[in-house]
Design an enzyme around this catalytic site. Sequence first.
Site, PDB file in Angstrom:
ATOM      1  CG  ASP A  82      22.130  51.678  63.103  1.00 45.54           C
ATOM      2  OD1 ASP A  82      21.315  52.455  63.640  1.00 45.54           O
ATOM      3  OD2 ASP A  82      21.817  50.543  62.709  1.00 45.54           O
TER       4      ASP A  82
ATOM      5  CG  HIS B 201      17.460  52.343  63.603  1.00 44.85           C
ATOM      6  ND1 HIS B 201      18.740  51.849  63.634  1.00 44.85           N
ATOM      7  CD2 HIS B 201      16.690  51.380  64.177  1.00 44.85           C
ATOM      8  CE1 HIS B 201      18.745  50.654  64.188  1.00 44.85           C
ATOM      9  NE2 HIS B 201      17.507  50.343  64.528  1.00 44.85           N
TER      10      HIS B 201
END
Lengths: 355, 334
Positions: free
Chosen positions: B160, B188
């Site tokens: 990410d 996440h």
Amino acid sequence: MSLLLCWKNAQNEYGVCVCCFLQADPIRVLVTGAAGQIAYSLLYSIAKGDVFGKDQPIILVLLDISPMLPVLDGVVMELQDCALPLLREVIPTDKVEVGFKDLDAAILVGSMPRKEGMERKDLLKANVAIFKTQGAALEKYAKKTVRVLVVGNPANTNCLIASKSAPSIPKENFSCLTRLDHNRARSQVAMRCGVPADAVKNVIIWGNHSSTQYPDVHHAMVNVHGKEVEAYDAVKDDSWLKGDFISTVQLRGAAVIKARKLSSAMSAAKAICDHMRDWWFGTLDGEFMSMGVYAGGNSYGIPEDLIYSFPVHIKNKSWNIHDGLPVNDFSRAKMDATAAELVEERDTALSFLSQ
Amino acid sequence: MSAEPVRVLVTGAAGQIAYSLLFGIAKGDVFGKDQPITLILLDITPMLPVLGGVVMELQDCALPLLREVIPTDKEEVAFKDLDAAILVGSMPRREGMERKDLLKANVAIFKSQGAALEKYAKKTVKVLVVGNPANTNCLIAAKSAPSIPKENFSCLTRLDHNRARSQVAMRCGVPATQVKNVIIWGNHSSTQYPDVHHCKVNMAGSDLACFDAVKDDDWLKGAFISTVQQRGAAVIAARKLSSAMSAAKAICDHMRDIWSGTPEGEFVSMGVYSSSNSYGVAEDLIYSFPVHIKDKQWKIVDGLAINEFSRGKMDATAAELVEERDTAVTFLSA
């Protein structure tokens, strides 16, 4: 859609000096079959600098057939998400005039795969069409200095067709991949001797990237406890070296497919990187590597108009066959058998070419 | 090259992410160009034939640093004397599966693997959890390995982080490496918060604050965030497969930074144990923070100013993690 990057700064986290005054011009590298398995394992290593050098920026051109363009977009997204400093631009395309423009290097992975019920002749015919077109595109759009590595099977014959379709590009600029077989041969000998694979040098793959290939270790050396020993002396098992060793290497691809249910993308990608990197930077003194190259003028009695795998040295982006290796009867027969297969493939392919 | 080999485990070793990852590890990109490696590959019994094929390919790569490759389906083999463990394998969501069922199945896996770490691995082992739900799986593993410091456990938010860098970089027309100090806060999952309030973009030789470089606050507080949050789904929609290549790269970045440290003045995002954090995030979570790393130890970057916008998002992702944890812990004691 293309991703454009430019920068001016000092060292980045990779220790790469990216000051624009010293930055090399980007090279244009094409990978075909770019939405496929082998490319997926390959593209990251190229973009990271493992092939063309840690300071060499790259414009990566990705060619595949139109139905694969959405998948190709996903690959482009992932390459962006890898945040790689050397990747200047990524150009996905299904058009040869975009794919082959101004290329410095072309890795032709894409080819027609064998479908169920397909005869060898049909496979050859379909691939002649592809590589004739791509050879002509190289002729028309690429730099004359382009280095071309053909991976898609039947690699040797596809390479020959491409080369014949690009008459103003030197035949020496075309090669096909036998480095995977070469690495497999090294690795088999290394495991047998209990040493790391890089302790084994100068294995040779002669001939066709097919089951007639001849893995030859008569001139290979193994580093055992700091001493260079001839492979036959290091292994101490002549029947294995002349028997199972050869068939293991010849059939390794099938063994991997049987186990994974998919073909050997990871190790193929690694071999492609090794082949291109050595072509770009040269081989070490005293070492030779296996490459499928144009057999014209060879001193080993191999018919000339073929792409045949030989032991080569490379310097200044040019290869030279390593001449003068003694060839015994055992080797002679195997070298001739694989040449005969290539002659037959070539003749069939040429008949399609002239249609 | 005479260093002792490090023992590195990858679970889910017959799967997609491992296939993209193993080569990078074996080549020396993670633990160093002179560090030999013993690579242990764990997967479930039905996958052993496929694993056999992966081992063949690693041999065929002829890599000098790869001393040994050990394929196995047994925890007592896999977790023995480990220096590093990358836990990629987890129970995937199947059609009709409720979130609760997914959590329950994964608690079982990571409880077992945490216990195996406790029993067989070195106490210095560094554990990276990738298999989703990564944060909660990581917490369960840490709780099941009480004599291994909780600081040795982390989960992956580097993908990410790299995606956030890359989005800003493309917007500014610079390479992604010119974008530093993005932060991924939290889980996440789709509640992650990609935060560029402290990010710097190097343009034309000088470091600009990201908001000044991009000049589009709406985008940075809107579409930028959702693009990063949903990038995984976008890749799946395009490829029909999940993002193995970029996930593998992020795993390599995360482990390499643990092993060799982060550059001066730069921080990276890692899911780490939240207790004693100075950002008011609930304790006893694995939560992604900005960290520095030195001598294989991470430290949360303290003192970054947090505005209301960020506060709201940081709290939301923490709330999701608290809920996941509480559900998971009920299964742990069941």
